[in-house]
Design a protein around this motif. Structure first.
Motif: not given
Ligand SMILES: [Zn+2]
Length: 303
Positions: A158, A173, A175, A180
């Motif tokens: 990440h 992503c 996240c 990432c």
């Molecule tokens: Zn990510």
């Protein structure tokens, strides 16, 4: 002392029992009831109880999970088997088994397994990555798994791709960030990026088959993929200079990575020569469960 290891995967839960030399005394698996947290706890504990009854010897127990435990709360976080999130997995299993356990991320288990008696054995420091459905990583120094205050040591996936150029897409992503490494290097990331570049939707396995057959479009796709892996690993080498890098997960079966990526590294590594070996995991799909077993014994030896 026997070493029990559990690998909790999205579709299967596996137990292994090792002796002190790493010989495998038992291996069994059961389907993971991935939508029910109580059923997952029951599956893990049943496998352990059966092994415990069979051997009737002292044991350590480590469990690799697709996530991590929060240091603040002790509860599961960052898990793609989402019913685990927010649960006290460690406490619930320890109470049922009346036995201490250690839990770690599955990429950490791969790193520990390969550093202990796999591709990274004998190297003072080992950085290991899983490139598969995700893009996890783990970091082992002198045989010890490194874990920092945020429980994310080695989580390179990440970070953004370094030395980015116009051909590298910046996909969202899960996240919350964009671009990432995981969005470009994982199996799904590879597929999406290849679709952007060629307009053709194929799995990474299908692309790899074409590449090995000499297909010119697939060769171009892989040239760019190798460049991205090299840039991502060069930033790791610049930061930590590991004695070996071990590759696990589905991408570790792509032999072109080992043939092409090392020669690309010197462009980005801040050194006149690059001596870092890029190695294929020895234990393959078993690395997770073997690392979980070593994890328990490592923790016990510190106490
Ligand atoms: Zn990510």
């Amino acid at each position: 002392m026997l070493q029990f290891g559990i690998d909790l995967g999205g579709t299967k839960t596996e137990i292994i029992v090792l002796n002190d030399k790493g010989d495998e005394l038992l291996r069994e698996r059961a389907p993971t009831p991935s939508t029910s947290y109580p059923a997952i706890v029951d599956t893990i504990c049943s496998l352990v109880e059966q092994a415990r009854d069979r051997f009737s010897q002292p044991y350590t127990l480590g469990i690799g999970i697709p996530g991590a435990l929060s240091y603040q709360t002790g509860l599961v976080k960052n898990a793609n088997t989402v019913c685990l999130i927010g649960n006290d997995l460690k406490g619930d299993i320890e109470r049922r088994l009346n036995h201490p356990i250690v839990i770690a991320n599955d990429a950490d288990c791969l790193a520990l397994s390969e550093a202990t008696d796999g591709a990274g054995a004998g190297y003072p420091t080992v950085f290991a990555v899983i490139i598969g459905t995700g893009c996890g990583g783990g970091w082992v120094v002198n045989g010890q798994l490194i874990s920092g205050p945020n429980a994310i040591a080695g989580e390179w996936g990440h970070n953004p791709l370094p030395w980015r150029d116009d051909g590298d897409s910046e996909a969202e992503c899960y996240c919350g960030q964009k671009g990432c490494l995981e969005t470009l290097l994982s199996g799904t990331g590879f597929r999406r990026q290849a679709l952007v570049e060629t307009g053709i939707d194929r799995t990474s396995v299908e692309w790899n088959r074409l590449y090995e057959a000499g297909d010119p479009v697939a060769i171009r796709v892989f040239e760019r993929y190798h460049s991205r892996i090299a840039r991502a690993l060069a930033s790791v080498i610049n930061l930590m200079d590991p004695h070996a890098i071990v590759l696990g997960g589905g991408a570790s079966n792509m032999t072109s990575i080992y043939q092409n990526v090392p020669a690309l590294l010197p462009q980005w590594v801040f050194s006149d020569t690059v001596e870092t070996p890029l190695l294929r995991s020895v234990h393959g799909d078993s690395s997770g469960v073997r690392g979980a077993a070593w994890l328990g014994s490592q923790q016990a030896s510190k106490q």
